[in-house]
Design an enzyme around this catalytic site. Structure first.
Site: not given
Ligand code: NAG
Ligand code: NAG
Ligand code: NAG
Ligand code: NAG
Length: 959
Positions: A643, A645-650, A664, A760
């Protein structure tokens, strides 16, 4: 008798006192000063207590004014320095009040808690005070479209929480400030995503110090200034950049070759400068869509050679290369680019034969080759796009050729068809798309960097209308419909679209409706659907019409500040009591502040840069080294990526014990400070519940921040509901997932220590394990910046959450309580029965269900909206489930149940459906799908329905 009356009077005066004393006297005085300084304040601003809930545009918490939102209110006057007394103010939105003028008072620097300062489209002038740098908590600073002069204050560099900095469309001059010695500068704003400085008089060189790989800018707009000198090569380190506008300046020199490192840039505008050297090397820009480098002083380049290096050719929609010294024969393949919409190569030295080939994209609208050296043309009659060939040798002998006549392309922009031609409206009312005469709230949306140029696609407008309506609905704004039209380009080449927003329920908006809609734009809460690449936008409201304020204009009944204070002084003893209460109040406030201070920095002694500092207080979570995690994830291999997202990768990883984990890994730009990271892992490691994804450990070293979670094999609830995971979710499973996730949230709210508000809750944050137990993920993330934040999903101001799930009360008041999670959970419940996303095709699920619902009918008449995957099966308890979801999404938090009550109610519903709420979930074994037939016996022995993998499935088949 007499004494009884006295007692009675005393009771009354104490009650009056309580009302008065309840709003902080300092705030009362400040609001009263605003009321005196401005004309056209809301007529509801009467009486003595701005916090009595009836003052439009004012929100209070604990008797302190925390928000003033008065956008588009036709306010006139100046902003008095008294504003600085509102020391608890979090939000100040005065946007779109053209009558607000004068300079910004320096006392604005006293608003140290302010997080959103929005003054878009007013008439403020004079310098932006240096004191703005004291607003340490600012997240949104929007001063665009005023008449501010002077320099950009270097102190803005102090605002490290800033997410959005918009100073565009003013008269600012001087250089862009960067830090030096102890003077701050904009290079310190490493968390800011938006620098919008276009349309000013900024001059001097773009400082090379402004850019570094620590910065997280995604939009850098410096167009239409007088910036000179070279483009600094440090710009190439801004890896996150998506839109870059440097056009309409005085930049010279050659383009630094490492601009090529900006691999995420989609919109690149370098036109109208004096750039020289060879055409830029853009081979690395793999996702470029809109490129404009016209009108520079580049050396001649061969067209074939240059294009042959571009890897973004498959994504390019628009190429503006007028007057850039291109020469040679244009390769036919250029015209067949899969996304091409506009190709402008005017005023170059292109020669030879033109063959446009025959494979065009249907959106191709223009090929402009005016004034080149093309001497022959493989003629085609049937071209559906505009081809301009004038001023080429080919046209000298063929001036009647239709491609030789037109000199300039004048696009015909589509107009929205109006179905209401026959509706005639009186005076200044306008027919809505539903042919009702109303007073709309109107304005324009200005797109500052569109990624496309073909505007004839009706889907663009449908998409915008839908995302607008979806946002209005999810914020519970009283909007009936939206009409878009009159697309034009303005003198700076921005696309401008006019918007009319029509009220529902009555023919005009009341004030609250207007300033809430305006805030949605000024605060950038509204984000157009990203699919089309609308890029950054700004909204400008039109002058309000009389209809907007019908019935109340001119009736503004002012109460002077003396009135407020004298009103409180009912008698001498009462005054004494008042000061006593004020004292108690002040004491309470002080205590509260002290406690808050302690909570803010419990780890002051921990220095993450020293390895021997306090180790985090962890329960059960372990500290991994980077090397270990690298090994467990096979060097963070792509194959293990699950996965991003804006934060980085999983990444999926395997510990030496064989345990699977999800790692994460934050990317640069999403990292938190050491203290925040530490407090986050301490919080996460304290949470242990079977319906909560648990933290296994973390890594904090070498510029790395990673969180290691247990691995949850069956993905998110969203994926399963969309049918992407191959897991069939029957009604029983859905009930179990509902109760599981509700229990997880109940634990966070009631049992975790400290208690945690998730903020959230959504189906993307509910994971399913191998037995389809629901596990809540991604909770309790730190306020300003979170490792799980993704730019697209989140409103990245201080209001955290996802559009569609967000509690409208929280959004409006900024006051976060557990009930905001309850609201989002209600939306999740509706998703469980409909499998629809909360906002789908512009429709908001909560509203849809409310509208379709008919309690007099079986199943509440909801078959139209129910997920087809459960339709036709017995849905025991469905009505109660819907009732509960509806209570969760009540307007007012106070009316919503607690998570504990939600859990109890779902357990009841499970019993009605014939399930044992305390039994374990089923496995995902396909055989278990047979179980679904069991529902039709709601009163049969519960033990028959124990969904435990321990039983062979055949035993569970109903007889
Ligand atoms: C900005 O920060 C510097 C040091 O970080 C401090 O000395 C200065 O007072 C701050 N300026 C303002 C206006 O807050
Ligand atoms: C353009 O940049 C790429 C990658 O940095 C490099 O491999 C290539 O040689 C450059 N091309 C030219 C013409 O400079
Ligand atoms: C086109 O221009 C190039 C460069 O100026 C030149 O080498 C070439 O011969 C020209 N081709 C034709 C067909 O005139
Ligand atoms: C806006 O304010 C101006 C000046 O105060 C006034 O003349 C006008 O009527 C107001 N417009 C509306 C719609 O209230």
């Amino acid at each position: 008798m007499g004494s009884r009356i006295q007692v009675f009077l005393l009771v009354i005066s104490v009650q009056i006192l309580l009302v008065v004393a309840f709003t902080n006297p300092q705030d009362v005085a400040a609001i009263s000063a605003l009321n005196d300084a401005w004309q056209n304040t809301p007529p509801s601003w009467v009486g003595q207590d701005p916090c009595d809930n009836n003052w439009e545009g004012i929100q209070c918490t604990n008797s302190r004014v925390t928000a003033i939102t008065l956008a588009s209110m036709n306010l006139t006057g100046q902003l008095p320095g008294d504003i600085g007394s509102l020391s608890e103010l979090l939000t100040l939105d005065l946007s779109y009040n053209l009558g607000l003028t004068g300079s910004l008072p320096v006392l604005i620097g006293k608003l140290t808690k302010l997080s959103n300062l929005l003054l878009v489209g007013c008439n403020f002038f004079g310098p932006i005070p240096n004191e703005i740098g004291s607003l340490q908590r600012l997240v949104m600073l929007a001063l665009n479209s005023n008449r501010f002069t002077g320099n950009i204050p270097p102190t803005i560099g102090n605002l490290t929480n800033l997410y959005w900095l918009d100073l565009a469309d003013n008269k600012l001059k001087g250089t862009i400030p960067v830090s030096s010695g102890t003077t701050p500068g904009l290079d310190m704003l490493v968390n800011t995503k938006h620098f919008h400085f276009g349309k000013n008089n900024l001059s001097g060189e773009i400082p090379s110090k402004l850019f570094s790989s620590n910065m997280s800018l995604i939009h850098l707009l410096l167009d239409s200034n007088q910036l000179s000198g070279n483009i600094p090569s440090t710009l190439g380190s801004m890896q996150n950049l998506e839109a870059l506008r440097l056009d309409r300046n005085l930049l010279r020199g050659s383009i630094p070759s490492n601009l090529n490192n900006l691999v995420h840039v989609r919109e690149l505008f370098l036109s109208n400068n004096q750039l020289s050297g060879s055409l830029p090397n853009l081979t690395g820009m793999a996702t470029l869509t809109y490129m404009s480098i016209s009108n520079n002083s580049f050396n001649g380049s061969d067209v074939t050679a240059w294009f042959s290096t571009l890897q973004s050719l498959t994504t390019l929609t628009t190429l503006m290369m007028e007057n850039v010294g291109l020469q040679g024969e244009i390769p036919t393949t250029l015209f067949g680019l899969p996304q091409l919409q506009t190709l402008v190569l005017r005023n170059n030295k292109l020669n030879g034969t033109l063959d446009v080939g025959s494979s065009f994209n249907s959106q191709l609208q223009l090929i402009d080759l005016w004034n080149n050296s093309i001497d022959s043309f493989t003629y085609r009659e049937d071209l559906k796009f505009e081809l301009i060939l004038g001023q080429n040798p080919f046209c000298t002998g063929a001036s009647q050729n239709k491609y030789c006549i037109v000199e300039q392309y004048s696009p015909i922009y589509p107009t929205q068809t109006n179905n209401c031609m026959s509706t005639t409206c009186s005076s200044d009312k306008i027919a809505s798309p539903k042919c009702v005469c109303e007073y709309p709230y109107t304005g324009t949306i200005v797109f500052r960097a569109l990624s496309f140029s073909y505007l004839g696609d009706p889907n663009i407008y449908t998409s915008l209308t839908n995302s607008l309506m979806g946002s209005f609905q999810s914020l519970k704004l009283p909007v009936d419909s939206v009409s878009l039209g009159n697309l034009t380009t303005d003198s700076d080449n921005y696309f401008v679209l006019s918007v009319q927003i029509f009220p529902s329920g009555q023919d005009h908006f009341n004030r609250t409706g207007i300033y809430e809609i305006a805030f949605m734009f000024s605060n950038q809460t509204f984000k157009p659907d990203d699919k089309f690449g609308f890029g950054p936008y700004v909204f400008h409201a039109a002058t309000p019409t009389y209809g907007n304020f019908e019935g109340s204009a001119g009736t503004n009944n002012k109460s002077s500040s003396t009135g407020i204070i004298i009103g409180a002084a009912v008698g001498g003893s009462v005054l004494l009591l008042l000061s006593l209460l004020a004292g108690i109040y002040a004491f309470r406030q002080k205590r509260r502040a002290e406690i808050a201070d302690k909570q803010n920095n419990p780890f002051a002694s921990w220095d993450p840069s020293k390895s021997d500092g306090d180790v985090p207080q962890l329960k059960g979570a372990r500290n991994f080294t980077f090397e270990e995690l690298r090994k467990y994830t096979n060097n963070f291999s792509e194959a293990n990526s699950i996965g991003s997202g804006g934060y980085g990768k999983v990444y999926r990883g395997t510990l030496p014990t064989g345990q699977l984990v999800a790692v994460k890994r934050a990317q640069h730009g999403s990292m938190q400070g050491g203290i925040e990271f530490k407090s986050e892992i301490e919080l996460l490691s304290r949470v242990h519940h079977k319906n909560i994804v648990s933290l296994v450990g973390f890594c904090f070293e070498q510029d790395e921040q990673m969180l290691v979670y247990e691995y949850i094999p069956n993905g998110t609830l969203r994926e399963s509901l969309l049918g992407k995971s191959g897991i069939r979710l029957d009604w029983m499973r859905r009930l179990r997932i509902a109760v599981g996730s509700a229990r997880g949230l109940q634990y966070l709210h009631e049992l975790a220590n400290p208690t945690i508000i998730h903020r959230d809750v959504k189906t993307n944050n509910i994971l399913l394990d191998e037995r389809l137990n629901a596990k809540v993920a991604d909770f309790g993330l730190s306020k300003s910046k979170a490792i799980g934040d993704s730019e697209k999903d989140h409103i990245t101001t201080q209001v955290k959450g996802t559009m569609g799930y967000m509690d409208p009360e929280y959004y409006m008041t900024n006051q976060l309580t557990e009930k905001s999670d309850v609201y989002s959970f209600g939306v999740v419940m509706l998703e469980l029965i409909t499998a629809r996303q909360p906002i789908e095709k512009g429709k908001y699920i909560v509203r849809e269900v409310k509208q379709k619902m008919d309690k007099t009918k079986v199943g509440y008449n909801l078959h139209d909206v129910l997920d087809t995957a459960i339709l036709g099966t017995t849905l025991g308890g469905l009505e109660k489930f819907v009732d509960l979801a509806m209570r969760c999404v009540e307007e007012s938090g106070a009316q919503r149940p607690t998570m504990g009550e939600v859990v109890n109610e779902i357990e009841n519903i499970m019993r009605i459906a014939g399930l044992n709420p305390n039994a374990e979930s089923a496995t995902t074994s396909a055989n278990f799908d047979g179980i679904s037939r069991g529902y039709s016996h709601p009163y049969s022995d519960e033990s028959l329905f124990v969904y435990s993998g321990a039983f062979p499935p055949s035993k569970l088949e109903p007889q």
